[in-house]
Design a protein around this motif. Structure first.
Motif, PDB file in Angstrom:
ATOM      1  N   LEU A  23       0.969  -1.336   0.158  1.00  0.00           N
ATOM      2  CA  LEU A  23       0.235   0.017  -0.159  1.00  0.00           C
ATOM      3  C   LEU A  23       0.928   0.959   0.463  1.00  0.00           C
ATOM      4  O   LEU A  23       1.113   2.124  -0.517  1.00  0.00           O
ATOM      5  CB  LEU A  23      -1.106   0.084   1.411  1.00  0.00           C
ATOM      6  N   ILE A  53      -1.240  -2.243  -5.963  1.00  0.00           N
ATOM      7  CA  ILE A  53      -1.968  -2.747  -5.066  1.00  0.00           C
ATOM      8  C   ILE A  53      -3.166  -3.230  -5.499  1.00  0.00           C
ATOM      9  O   ILE A  53      -3.937  -3.843  -4.695  1.00  0.00           O
ATOM     10  CB  ILE A  53      -2.648  -0.616  -5.258  1.00  0.00           C
ATOM     11  N   TYR A  56      -1.844  -5.519  -2.957  1.00  0.00           N
ATOM     12  CA  TYR A  56      -2.101  -5.650  -1.880  1.00  0.00           C
ATOM     13  C   TYR A  56      -3.808  -6.240  -1.190  1.00  0.00           C
ATOM     14  O   TYR A  56      -3.931  -6.548  -0.528  1.00  0.00           O
ATOM     15  CB  TYR A  56      -2.599  -3.984  -1.917  1.00  0.00           C
ATOM     16  N   ASP A  71      -6.992  -3.522   7.947  1.00  0.00           N
ATOM     17  CA  ASP A  71      -6.299  -2.304   9.195  1.00  0.00           C
ATOM     18  C   ASP A  71      -5.691  -3.056  10.729  1.00  0.00           C
ATOM     19  O   ASP A  71      -4.365  -2.778  11.069  1.00  0.00           O
ATOM     20  CB  ASP A  71      -7.301  -1.787   9.498  1.00  0.00           C
TER      21      ASP A  71
ATOM     22  N   ASP B  38      -8.467   5.483   7.307  1.00  0.00           N
ATOM     23  CA  ASP B  38      -8.036   4.460   7.582  1.00  0.00           C
ATOM     24  C   ASP B  38      -7.622   4.137   6.130  1.00  0.00           C
ATOM     25  O   ASP B  38      -7.712   4.677   5.377  1.00  0.00           O
ATOM     26  CB  ASP B  38      -8.485   3.491   8.372  1.00  0.00           C
ATOM     27  N   LEU B  39      -7.037   2.846   6.408  1.00  0.00           N
ATOM     28  CA  LEU B  39      -5.907   1.952   5.378  1.00  0.00           C
ATOM     29  C   LEU B  39      -6.399   1.376   4.792  1.00  0.00           C
ATOM     30  O   LEU B  39      -5.981   1.505   3.895  1.00  0.00           O
ATOM     31  CB  LEU B  39      -4.762   1.237   6.576  1.00  0.00           C
ATOM     32  N   ARG B  40      -8.076   1.226   4.881  1.00  0.00           N
ATOM     33  CA  ARG B  40      -9.126   0.607   3.990  1.00  0.00           C
ATOM     34  C   ARG B  40      -9.556   1.041   3.409  1.00  0.00           C
ATOM     35  O   ARG B  40      -9.241   1.373   1.962  1.00  0.00           O
ATOM     36  CB  ARG B  40     -10.109   0.249   5.134  1.00  0.00           C
ATOM     37  N   ARG B  42      -8.203   4.571   2.540  1.00  0.00           N
ATOM     38  CA  ARG B  42      -6.951   4.814   1.760  1.00  0.00           C
ATOM     39  C   ARG B  42      -6.336   3.841   0.592  1.00  0.00           C
ATOM     40  O   ARG B  42      -6.400   3.882  -0.157  1.00  0.00           O
ATOM     41  CB  ARG B  42      -5.348   4.778   2.289  1.00  0.00           C
ATOM     42  N   ALA B  43      -6.503   2.238   0.187  1.00  0.00           N
ATOM     43  CA  ALA B  43      -6.561   1.392  -0.103  1.00  0.00           C
ATOM     44  C   ALA B  43      -7.332   1.641  -1.455  1.00  0.00           C
ATOM     45  O   ALA B  43      -7.335   0.997  -2.066  1.00  0.00           O
ATOM     46  CB  ALA B  43      -6.553   0.190   0.826  1.00  0.00           C
TER      47      ALA B  43
END
Lengths: 217, 217
Positions: A23, A53, A56, A71, B38-40, B42-43
């Motif tokens: 990521l 990605i 990811y 997360d 959050d990372l979710r 963001r991804a």
């Protein structure tokens, strides 16, 4: 169909670490693309980023199957991985492609080593997210081009590559410190895995790659 | 297999414009991902960005088949498209998803309209690079979530959406000015294509989408 793998902390931690690496690599490469000298190269780096990605997504999906929120699996590693990128911001295109070349290859070597300690389907998944060789070839060709345009660049990029490895090692130490133990155990207790040997193999491969791109180690 | 399309300036210009739009949308979305809470998420934005660069590749490959360097086909549009993004830098996550929601949809409406003026295989290619609806659904859901968390946000985001449309129209004028004539002719002389009607349809669809996401036009 392989036999179901019981979710273990070490596997979850490893998948979380690799997923976060993908990521952040995606984001940094996409941002670095602006330093490209033309739109063609800018797009080429964008495509390298897009591959990260996509990987990811595969890792996050696997974590979901294991009943873990991606997360949660990634959280412990945000600080060291972000610190690595923050401390290695490329200043020009030659530094961008050198960072991609060095970072991708060391990541891949590490994953190839650790894959042997995993059971299926995680073993295959980790092998699947290795970088495609055409990206390394693109980066190496760009490095050689920069050096042929100005031979003095070789010294600066060699120093830059050493800094990248130094920062990566230093943040790897922080990853190990952040680890709850399971991941480190997985890495060090895998079949025929000794840490000194691991470092020696990674270093040897890195030195060979530096030479292939016209850099000194 | 469809009959070969002779390369025409208008088609090359259109493919260059769309390709550059994809490349810049990729970069901006990837950069905007850092504003995700959050990372979710963001991804998720990273994956939306990756879809754009995959479309870029298809358009660039088609330009190559037509004997044109993608960089040459895109060059005339760099300034207006870059100016659009520079003048619409989102300040928070709600603005990020609103920009993606508004910009993707207007782009798609425009491409659907213009596709009718193209011959195969370019017609199908332009229809193929339309955004997947799941991305619009994700963005609309995020907008509604931001509004439900703080109803005052609706006013600010509605104003932001109006600014996005205003900037897009103003840069569209610069694209038309930069055009060597062929592209504008293609757009305005397509089958049953009248510019006033085109704008009316784009505006009506935009208004409906604003309402669907809880925003005012």
């Amino acid at each position: 169909m392989s036999a179901p793998t019981p979710p273990g902390d070490a596997v979850v931690d490893l998948l979380g670490l690799v997923a976060l690496g993908e990521l952040l690599a995606f984001e940094r490469m996409a941002a670095d693309a602006r330093l490209a000298p033309d739109l063609r190269r800018r797009a080429a780096l964008g495509e390298m980023a897009a591959a990260e990605i996509a990987n990811y997504r595969r890792l996050a999906d696997r974590l979901g199957v294991l009943g873990v929120l991606p997360d949660d699996a990634m959280a412990a590693y945000v600080e060291p991985l972000q610190a690595y990128h923050d401390s290695t911001e490329p200043r020009d295109w030659a530094e961008v492609v050198t960072k991609a070349y060095v970072g991708d290859a060391i990541t891949d070597d590490f994953l190839r080593e650790i894959a042997g300690a995993l059971r299926e389907p995680d073993r295959q998944l980790v092998l699947d997210v290795l970088h495609e060789s055409r990206y390394a070839e693109f980066a190496a060709a760009e490095i050689r081009l920069a050096i042929s345009a100005d031979p003095k660049v070789a010294g600066r990029l060699s120093m830059w590559a050493r800094r990248l490895v130094g920062e990566a090692l230093s943040q790897a130490g922080r990853v190990a410190a952040a680890d709850r133990g399971a991941l480190t155990t997985l890495i060090t207790q895998g079949e025929q895995m000794d840490v000194a040997g691991l470092f020696r193999r990674l270093t040897t491969a890195h030195t060979a790659r530096m030479a292939a791109a016209g850099l000194n180690n």
